[in-house]
Design a protein around this motif. Structure first.
Motif, PDB file in Angstrom:
ATOM      1  N   PHE A  36       0.711  -1.167  -0.013  1.00 30.78           N
ATOM      2  CA  PHE A  36       0.143   0.121  -0.028  1.00 30.78           C
ATOM      3  C   PHE A  36       0.984   1.262  -0.259  1.00 30.78           C
ATOM      4  O   PHE A  36       0.500   2.358  -0.736  1.00 30.78           O
ATOM      5  CB  PHE A  36      -0.831   0.050   1.112  1.00 30.78           C
ATOM      6  CG  PHE A  36      -1.876   1.195   1.043  1.00 30.78           C
ATOM      7  CD1 PHE A  36      -2.927   1.392   0.490  1.00 30.78           C
ATOM      8  CD2 PHE A  36      -1.454   2.318   1.959  1.00 30.78           C
ATOM      9  CE1 PHE A  36      -3.684   2.634   0.469  1.00 30.78           C
ATOM     10  CE2 PHE A  36      -2.259   3.454   2.318  1.00 30.78           C
ATOM     11  CZ  PHE A  36      -3.199   3.575   1.208  1.00 30.78           C
ATOM     12  N   THR A  37       1.887   1.133   0.684  1.00 26.90           N
ATOM     13  CA  THR A  37       2.678   2.385   0.724  1.00 26.90           C
ATOM     14  C   THR A  37       3.353   2.705  -0.581  1.00 26.90           C
ATOM     15  O   THR A  37       3.502   3.995  -0.868  1.00 26.90           O
ATOM     16  CB  THR A  37       4.087   2.249   1.805  1.00 26.90           C
ATOM     17  OG1 THR A  37       3.385   1.764   2.987  1.00 26.90           O
ATOM     18  CG2 THR A  37       5.062   3.644   1.963  1.00 26.90           C
ATOM     19  N   TYR A  40       0.580   4.099  -2.775  1.00 24.07           N
ATOM     20  CA  TYR A  40       0.266   5.547  -2.186  1.00 24.07           C
ATOM     21  C   TYR A  40       1.318   6.484  -2.775  1.00 24.07           C
ATOM     22  O   TYR A  40       0.973   7.613  -3.383  1.00 24.07           O
ATOM     23  CB  TYR A  40       0.128   5.513  -0.644  1.00 24.07           C
ATOM     24  CG  TYR A  40      -0.253   6.927  -0.318  1.00 24.07           C
ATOM     25  CD1 TYR A  40      -1.638   7.407  -0.117  1.00 24.07           C
ATOM     26  CD2 TYR A  40       0.726   7.967   0.195  1.00 24.07           C
ATOM     27  CE1 TYR A  40      -1.869   8.550   0.183  1.00 24.07           C
ATOM     28  CE2 TYR A  40       0.364   9.147   0.798  1.00 24.07           C
ATOM     29  CZ  TYR A  40      -0.714   9.431   0.658  1.00 24.07           C
ATOM     30  OH  TYR A  40      -1.274  10.717   1.310  1.00 24.07           O
ATOM     31  N   GLU A  41       2.646   6.151  -2.872  1.00 24.01           N
ATOM     32  CA  GLU A  41       3.779   6.880  -3.400  1.00 24.01           C
ATOM     33  C   GLU A  41       3.441   7.151  -5.006  1.00 24.01           C
ATOM     34  O   GLU A  41       3.662   8.142  -5.213  1.00 24.01           O
ATOM     35  CB  GLU A  41       5.095   6.481  -3.155  1.00 24.01           C
ATOM     36  CG  GLU A  41       5.470   6.479  -1.496  1.00 24.01           C
ATOM     37  CD  GLU A  41       6.698   6.140  -1.358  1.00 24.01           C
ATOM     38  OE1 GLU A  41       7.609   5.960  -2.259  1.00 24.01           O
ATOM     39  OE2 GLU A  41       7.010   5.976  -0.247  1.00 24.01           O
ATOM     40  N   LEU A  43       0.652   6.964  -6.486  1.00 21.98           N
ATOM     41  CA  LEU A  43      -0.551   7.886  -6.692  1.00 21.98           C
ATOM     42  C   LEU A  43      -0.096   9.495  -6.569  1.00 21.98           C
ATOM     43  O   LEU A  43      -0.708  10.159  -7.152  1.00 21.98           O
ATOM     44  CB  LEU A  43      -1.949   7.508  -5.951  1.00 21.98           C
ATOM     45  CG  LEU A  43      -2.424   6.178  -6.595  1.00 21.98           C
ATOM     46  CD1 LEU A  43      -3.656   5.679  -5.300  1.00 21.98           C
ATOM     47  CD2 LEU A  43      -3.049   6.635  -7.738  1.00 21.98           C
ATOM     48  N   ASP A  44       0.651   9.522  -5.469  1.00 20.86           N
ATOM     49  CA  ASP A  44       1.349  10.923  -5.127  1.00 20.86           C
ATOM     50  C   ASP A  44       1.922  11.451  -6.380  1.00 20.86           C
ATOM     51  O   ASP A  44       1.891  12.713  -6.441  1.00 20.86           O
ATOM     52  CB  ASP A  44       2.055  10.928  -3.938  1.00 20.86           C
ATOM     53  CG  ASP A  44       2.247  12.444  -3.363  1.00 20.86           C
ATOM     54  OD1 ASP A  44       1.321  13.087  -3.495  1.00 20.86           O
ATOM     55  OD2 ASP A  44       3.487  12.606  -3.005  1.00 20.86           O
TER      56      ASP A  44
END
Length: 95
Positions: A36-37, A40-41, A43-44
């Protein structure tokens, strides 16, 4: 909302290609949950205020260079890896 439908589908297809580049061709729901991390990165970096910015895999791998995040299939081989590398012996008795 006045979103362009073809832009949404193009973005989703670009996300699939990016995930395939990071996780391998056959990624699944569990792979996304376990990493997930990283997701998330990604998508950021890809989205800026909800608008797609960078979807080039080569550019993303320069910024987010965690490599492939595949789990080892054989956990026993992973446990013996440190002793194989260092040659260290466990000082405790088994059991």
């Amino acid at each position: 909302a006045n979103a362009n439908a073809s832009l949404c589908f193009e973005f989703l297809m670009a996300m699939i290609k990016i995930f395939q580049g990071y996780f391998g061709e056959d990624f699944e729901e569990g792979t996304v949950r376990d990493n997930f991390t990283l997701v998330y990165e990604l998508l950021d970096e890809i989205l800026d205020f909800g608008y797609p910015q960078t979807s080039s895999l080569e550019v993303l791998k320069m910024y987010i260079n965690l490599g492939s995040q595949k789990k080892l299939k054989n956990i026993a081989a992973h446990a013996d890896l440190s002793s194989m590398i260092t040659g260290a012996l466990d000082w405790r008795r088994e059991g």
